[in-house]
Write a protein that holds these residues in place. Structure first.
Motif: not given
Ligand code: AMP
Ligand code: MG
Length: 324
Positions: A61-67, A124, A81, A77, A84
């Motif tokens: 997911g896009a929320d994992q990008l910073d990892e 997931s 957004e 971003r 993806w």
């Protein structure tokens, strides 16, 4: 069909350092745990891919990008957004989680979120990132069905998830967002027009001659048969000349010439819609190979929409092959 126990088995296989073929909306990928250098090395070995050719890291997911990346810009971003999950790959500075083995030694990394329920279920369940280039031998035609993968890689893959035929059919669009202005490194499933609509300005394309970023060899996406590109109105005539010279000719016949009389060994009439053409392209090339064609005559679609990605793949399929 894929059931929950298949996802669990695939996830276990990844954790154990194995290789899993997985469906995405673009093409089938040959997946490994992105954080396991030995598993990543197996991808290169299995494909016969030079180790300097960077891989794409698939995330859930896009929320994992910073990892996975350092310093994602506002532009990165915005694109993540909008597109993806989807066939858009972003090149950014490598995050610490990404081993150099996955990036071919580069300090940048290519990341995307695939838009396929099976790929997303696997990501997931697995919880990490999956490096996954196309599940074929280096330089050849990408697989768009699980049967293509089995036919080409067989036992070299530990587990195959069969999610049916891929919906998009050509690889992702790769956009470099490391600098001030984004640029397209490879056209693909997200069109240039869609990118420009979101960004609000024109986006630079790779030159149509040879793209010289790592992993962009001139000859790629190539069937066994030699591919010859001509103007649409010359496809039938060039095919006939080659037939008279003794070739087993396959035609990718432009839709406008669907009713032309032809004597070729095998003929595929190209769909009029670029969406359908992109979805079918690699299957057409594989079919023509399988029917014993040694020469494929085709023409390029215009560069609008998905036509740009189709033309890019056909051009590269037609490039001279490196001698063995
Ligand atoms: P594929 O061959 O479809 O798996 O896509 C991987 C391609 O993405 C590579 O062959 C490169 O062309 C491109 N790519 C991956 N990582 C990078 C990177 N860090 N910088 C530039 N291009 C990259
Ligand atoms: Mg590939």
């Amino acid at each position: 069909m894929v059931v929950t126990s298949d996802i669990e088995k695939a996830s276990e296989t990844l954790r154990a350092g194995g290789l899993v073929a997985l469906p995405t909306e673009t093409v089938y990928g040959l997946g490994a745990n992105a954080e396991d250098p030995a598993a990543v090395a197996r991808i290169f070995q299995t494909k016969g891919r030079p180790p300097t050719h960077p891989l794409i890291v698939h995330i859930g997911g896009a929320d994992q990008l910073d990892e996975w990346v350092e310093e994602a810009s506002a532009t990165a971003r915005l694109l993540a957004e909008h597109f993806w999950p989807g066939p858009l790959t972003l090149v950014l500075r490598r995050g610490r989680r990404v081993p150099l083995e996955a990036t071919g030694g580069l300090e940048t990394v290519a990341v995307r979120v695939p838009d396929h329920p099976v790929a997303l279920a696997l990501l997931s369940a697995f919880g990490g990132g999956i490096t996954a280039p196309s599940a074929n031998r280096f330089g050849s035609v990408s697989p768009t069905t699980a049967d293509h993968v089995r036919a080409e890689l067989g036992d070299a893959v530990d587990f195959v998830l069969d999610g049916g035929p891929c919906g998009v059919g050509v690889e992702s669009t790769i956009v470099d967002v490391t600098g001030e202005t984004p640029s397209i490194l490879r056209p693909g499933g997200v069109t240039r027009e869609d990118l420009e609509a979101v960004l609000g300005h024109p986006v630079a394309l790779p030159s149509t001659s040879h793209v010289r970023v790592p992993g962009q060899h001139p000859s790629h996406y190539a069937p066994r048969a030699r591919v010859v590109l001509v103007e649409p109105e010359r496809v039938v005539a060039e095919g006939e000349l080659a037939r008279q010279r003794g070739h087993q000719v396959g035609l990718l016949l432009p839709p406008a010439f669907a009713d032309a009389p032809v004597k070729a060994h095998a003929v595929v009439t190209v769909p009029a819609s670029t969406t359908a053409y992109a979805r079918g392209l690699y299957g057409f090339l594989r079919d023509l190979d399988q029917q014993g064609c040694d020469l494929i005559v085709a023409s390029l679609p215009t560069d609008e929409g998905l036509g740009l990605a189709i033309a890019n793949r056909l051009r590269r399929a037609a490039e001279p092959r490196p001698s063995a």
